[in-house]
Design a protein around this motif. Structure first.
Motif, PDB file in Angstrom:
ATOM      1  N   CYS A  48       0.843  -1.200   0.000  1.00  0.00           N
ATOM      2  CA  CYS A  48       0.000   0.000   0.000  1.00  0.00           C
ATOM      3  C   CYS A  48       0.881   1.253   0.000  1.00  0.00           C
ATOM      4  O   CYS A  48       1.927   1.290   0.642  1.00  0.00           O
ATOM      5  N   PHE A  49       0.455   2.281  -0.724  1.00  0.00           N
ATOM      6  CA  PHE A  49       1.196   3.548  -0.724  1.00  0.00           C
ATOM      7  C   PHE A  49       0.400   4.670  -0.041  1.00  0.00           C
ATOM      8  O   PHE A  49       0.888   5.794   0.075  1.00  0.00           O
ATOM      9  N   ALA A  50      -0.820   4.335   0.402  1.00  0.00           N
ATOM     10  CA  ALA A  50      -1.663   5.309   1.118  1.00  0.00           C
ATOM     11  C   ALA A  50      -2.692   4.538   1.914  1.00  0.00           C
ATOM     12  O   ALA A  50      -2.833   3.320   1.777  1.00  0.00           O
ATOM     13  N   ASP A  51      -3.429   5.246   2.741  1.00  0.00           N
ATOM     14  CA  ASP A  51      -4.450   4.597   3.548  1.00  0.00           C
ATOM     15  C   ASP A  51      -5.531   3.971   2.670  1.00  0.00           C
ATOM     16  O   ASP A  51      -5.996   4.590   1.701  1.00  0.00           O
ATOM     17  N   THR A  52      -5.923   2.764   3.009  1.00  0.00           N
ATOM     18  CA  THR A  52      -6.966   2.050   2.282  1.00  0.00           C
ATOM     19  C   THR A  52      -7.625   1.083   3.253  1.00  0.00           C
ATOM     20  O   THR A  52      -7.389   1.145   4.452  1.00  0.00           O
ATOM     21  N   THR A  53      -8.457   0.167   2.745  1.00  0.00           N
ATOM     22  CA  THR A  53      -9.106  -0.817   3.608  1.00  0.00           C
ATOM     23  C   THR A  53      -8.877  -2.220   3.055  1.00  0.00           C
ATOM     24  O   THR A  53      -8.614  -2.401   1.854  1.00  0.00           O
ATOM     25  N   ILE A  54      -9.011  -3.217   3.929  1.00  0.00           N
ATOM     26  CA  ILE A  54      -8.861  -4.612   3.511  1.00  0.00           C
ATOM     27  C   ILE A  54      -9.881  -4.953   2.437  1.00  0.00           C
ATOM     28  O   ILE A  54      -9.565  -5.635   1.456  1.00  0.00           O
ATOM     29  N   GLU A  55     -11.097  -4.467   2.588  1.00  0.00           N
ATOM     30  CA  GLU A  55     -12.152  -4.770   1.626  1.00  0.00           C
ATOM     31  C   GLU A  55     -11.818  -4.250   0.236  1.00  0.00           C
ATOM     32  O   GLU A  55     -11.982  -4.961  -0.771  1.00  0.00           O
ATOM     33  N   ILE A  56     -11.326  -3.030   0.144  1.00  0.00           N
ATOM     34  CA  ILE A  56     -10.972  -2.441  -1.150  1.00  0.00           C
ATOM     35  C   ILE A  56      -9.804  -3.185  -1.780  1.00  0.00           C
ATOM     36  O   ILE A  56      -9.809  -3.497  -2.976  1.00  0.00           O
ATOM     37  N   VAL A  57      -8.805  -3.485  -0.955  1.00  0.00           N
ATOM     38  CA  VAL A  57      -7.622  -4.203  -1.447  1.00  0.00           C
ATOM     39  C   VAL A  57      -8.011  -5.598  -1.937  1.00  0.00           C
ATOM     40  O   VAL A  57      -7.570  -6.057  -2.998  1.00  0.00           O
ATOM     41  N   GLU A  58      -8.844  -6.282  -1.156  1.00  0.00           N
ATOM     42  CA  GLU A  58      -9.267  -7.636  -1.517  1.00  0.00           C
ATOM     43  C   GLU A  58      -9.945  -7.658  -2.883  1.00  0.00           C
ATOM     44  O   GLU A  58      -9.643  -8.503  -3.732  1.00  0.00           O
ATOM     45  N   LYS A  59     -10.854  -6.740  -3.109  1.00  0.00           N
ATOM     46  CA  LYS A  59     -11.566  -6.694  -4.391  1.00  0.00           C
ATOM     47  C   LYS A  59     -10.612  -6.404  -5.541  1.00  0.00           C
ATOM     48  O   LYS A  59     -10.720  -7.007  -6.619  1.00  0.00           O
ATOM     49  N   ALA A  60      -9.674  -5.487  -5.333  1.00  0.00           N
ATOM     50  CA  ALA A  60      -8.754  -5.107  -6.400  1.00  0.00           C
ATOM     51  C   ALA A  60      -7.818  -6.252  -6.768  1.00  0.00           C
ATOM     52  O   ALA A  60      -7.595  -6.540  -7.952  1.00  0.00           O
ATOM     53  N   ILE A  61      -7.261  -6.920  -5.758  1.00  0.00           N
ATOM     54  CA  ILE A  61      -6.332  -8.022  -6.028  1.00  0.00           C
ATOM     55  C   ILE A  61      -7.065  -9.192  -6.671  1.00  0.00           C
ATOM     56  O   ILE A  61      -6.584  -9.795  -7.641  1.00  0.00           O
ATOM     57  N   ASN A  62      -8.240  -9.533  -6.148  1.00  0.00           N
ATOM     58  CA  ASN A  62      -8.994 -10.659  -6.715  1.00  0.00           C
ATOM     59  C   ASN A  62      -9.420 -10.383  -8.155  1.00  0.00           C
ATOM     60  O   ASN A  62      -9.431 -11.294  -8.992  1.00  0.00           O
ATOM     61  N   ALA A  63      -9.772  -9.141  -8.463  1.00  0.00           N
ATOM     62  CA  ALA A  63     -10.128  -8.788  -9.843  1.00  0.00           C
ATOM     63  C   ALA A  63      -8.919  -8.949 -10.760  1.00  0.00           C
ATOM     64  O   ALA A  63      -9.039  -9.440 -11.891  1.00  0.00           O
ATOM     65  N   PHE A  64      -7.759  -8.547 -10.278  1.00  0.00           N
ATOM     66  CA  PHE A  64      -6.521  -8.677 -11.049  1.00  0.00           C
ATOM     67  C   PHE A  64      -6.200 -10.146 -11.312  1.00  0.00           C
ATOM     68  O   PHE A  64      -5.885 -10.544 -12.449  1.00  0.00           O
ATOM     69  N   LEU A  65      -6.313 -10.980 -10.289  1.00  0.00           N
ATOM     70  CA  LEU A  65      -6.024 -12.406 -10.437  1.00  0.00           C
ATOM     71  C   LEU A  65      -7.020 -13.085 -11.363  1.00  0.00           C
ATOM     72  O   LEU A  65      -6.643 -13.944 -12.176  1.00  0.00           O
ATOM     73  N   GLU A  66      -8.281 -12.717 -11.277  1.00  0.00           N
ATOM     74  CA  GLU A  66      -9.294 -13.306 -12.148  1.00  0.00           C
ATOM     75  C   GLU A  66      -9.043 -12.935 -13.611  1.00  0.00           C
ATOM     76  O   GLU A  66      -9.236 -13.760 -14.515  1.00  0.00           O
ATOM     77  N   ALA A  67      -8.593 -11.712 -13.855  1.00  0.00           N
ATOM     78  CA  ALA A  67      -8.276 -11.289 -15.223  1.00  0.00           C
ATOM     79  C   ALA A  67      -7.078 -12.067 -15.763  1.00  0.00           C
ATOM     80  O   ALA A  67      -7.059 -12.473 -16.932  1.00  0.00           O
ATOM     81  N   LEU A  68      -6.073 -12.285 -14.926  1.00  0.00           N
ATOM     82  CA  LEU A  68      -4.916 -13.090 -15.333  1.00  0.00           C
ATOM     83  C   LEU A  68      -5.329 -14.517 -15.656  1.00  0.00           C
ATOM     84  O   LEU A  68      -4.873 -15.119 -16.626  1.00  0.00           O
ATOM     85  N   ARG A  69      -6.204 -15.073 -14.815  1.00  0.00           N
ATOM     86  CA  ARG A  69      -6.676 -16.447 -15.032  1.00  0.00           C
ATOM     87  C   ARG A  69      -7.453 -16.549 -16.347  1.00  0.00           C
ATOM     88  O   ARG A  69      -7.294 -17.506 -17.106  1.00  0.00           O
ATOM     89  N   ALA A  70      -8.297 -15.561 -16.630  1.00  0.00           N
ATOM     90  CA  ALA A  70      -9.109 -15.583 -17.846  1.00  0.00           C
ATOM     91  C   ALA A  70      -8.258 -15.475 -19.101  1.00  0.00           C
ATOM     92  O   ALA A  70      -8.703 -15.856 -20.186  1.00  0.00           O
ATOM     93  N   ASN A  71      -7.053 -14.987 -18.952  1.00  0.00           N
ATOM     94  CA  ASN A  71      -6.146 -14.867 -20.091  1.00  0.00           C
ATOM     95  C   ASN A  71      -5.152 -16.022 -20.148  1.00  0.00           C
ATOM     96  O   ASN A  71      -4.284 -16.043 -21.017  1.00  0.00           O
ATOM     97  N   GLY A  72      -5.242 -16.964 -19.219  1.00  0.00           N
ATOM     98  CA  GLY A  72      -4.343 -18.105 -19.205  1.00  0.00           C
ATOM     99  C   GLY A  72      -2.966 -17.820 -18.644  1.00  0.00           C
ATOM    100  O   GLY A  72      -2.062 -18.653 -18.758  1.00  0.00           O
ATOM    101  N   GLN A  73      -2.785 -16.659 -18.001  1.00  0.00           N
ATOM    102  CA  GLN A  73      -1.459 -16.291 -17.489  1.00  0.00           C
ATOM    103  C   GLN A  73      -1.151 -16.923 -16.135  1.00  0.00           C
ATOM    104  O   GLN A  73       0.010 -17.078 -15.771  1.00  0.00           O
ATOM    105  N   ILE A  74      -2.188 -17.262 -15.381  1.00  0.00           N
ATOM    106  CA  ILE A  74      -2.026 -18.024 -14.152  1.00  0.00           C
ATOM    107  C   ILE A  74      -2.994 -19.204 -14.208  1.00  0.00           C
ATOM    108  O   ILE A  74      -4.002 -19.159 -14.907  1.00  0.00           O
TER     109      ILE A  74
END
Length: 257
Positions: A10-36
């Motif tokens: 993190c580079f600024a104040d945030t919340t676990i909920e916001i971070v969780e959604k952002a990381i999971n969205a990133f991982l799901e996009a990678l999975r949909a492209n076959g990268q993970i």
């Protein structure tokens, strides 16, 4: 395949909920492209950073040049969630998985099973998995439809292998019959891949049951009825039938091998 670790700071104040959604969205996009590879990803929080270990088809699977439009959007979403771009640390080669294909195949096929986590697109010359991000996007900028088809095929395969409920028979029909919804979707995807890559692309039709070895050897192509699809020698010691017009490969029933 290779195991890597991604770290998100993190580079600024945030919340676990916001971070969780952002990381999971990133991982799901990678999975949909076959990268993970895989379906579930454990995200750990420790010492002020978030970490996740992933299985990759190749060492370079997370390179920017492979990113789909969706992956790029979710990367921007990490910044919105007050996260720095992920730092990658390659752990090493996974000894329990297959090596990805690096050669251009003379032919290829859609083939998977419930025990495989790798790409369902295989090199027909050696049956090694071909990373999906190496292909042009099949639909809507990535390969989500192929991943969804693979997930459904594997679910049916696991049901029929368990052989414990009536659902076994419906699941078996989906992976063995050419008039099933799963076959139609997979066969259409096969055609799309062949069009994009200009490489002959086949669909693996699972075969089990049958009365005897003799009837198996004489069975016609289930899609066009041709008797010319029986091969003199099995391909890759596995596929005893190949119909060129229908772009189908199949095996002699596992009950009679």
């Amino acid at each position: 395949m290779f195991v890597t670790e991604l770290r998100f700071e993190c580079f600024a104040d945030t919340t676990i909920e916001i971070v969780e959604k952002a990381i999971n969205a990133f991982l799901e996009a990678l999975r949909a492209n076959g990268q993970i590879l895989g379906r579930e990803f454990a995200i750990a929080f420790n010492d002020g950073e978030f970490r996740v270990r992933l299985l990759l088809p190749e060492k370079t699977s997370l390179a920017n040049r492979y990113h789909s439009p969706w992956v790029k959007v979710t990367l921007a979403g990490l910044t919105t969630a007050k996260l720095l771009a992920p730092r990658e640390k390659l752990i090493g080669q996974d000894i329990n998985s297959e090596v990805s294909s690096t050669d251009t195949p003379s032919w290829q096929l859609l083939y998977t099973s419930y025990v495989h986590m790798c790409s369902p697109l295989r090199n027909g010359d050696n049956l090694l998995p071909i990373p999906l991000y190496q292909l042009p996007a099949t639909f809507n900028g990535d390969h989500k439809r192929i991943i969804k088809w693979q997930t459904e095929w594997q679910a049916c395969d696991e049901l029929q292998m368990a052989a414990a409920t009536k659902a076994e028979f419906a699941a078996l029909d989906e992976i063995t019959q050419v008039d099933s919804d799963l076959f139609r979707r997979g066969w259409d995807l096969r055609g799309r891949i062949e069009f994009l890559t200009q490489i002959p692309t086949y669909y693996y039709l699972y075969r089990v049951g049958g009365e005897s070895l003799q009837t198996e050897l004489a069975r016609p192509c289930p899609r066009c009825g041709s008797l010319d699809w029986k091969l003199e020698q099995p391909l890759l010691d596995m596929f005893h039938f190949r119909c060129e017009p229908c772009r189908i490969v199949s095996n002699i029933s596992w009950d009679h091998q």
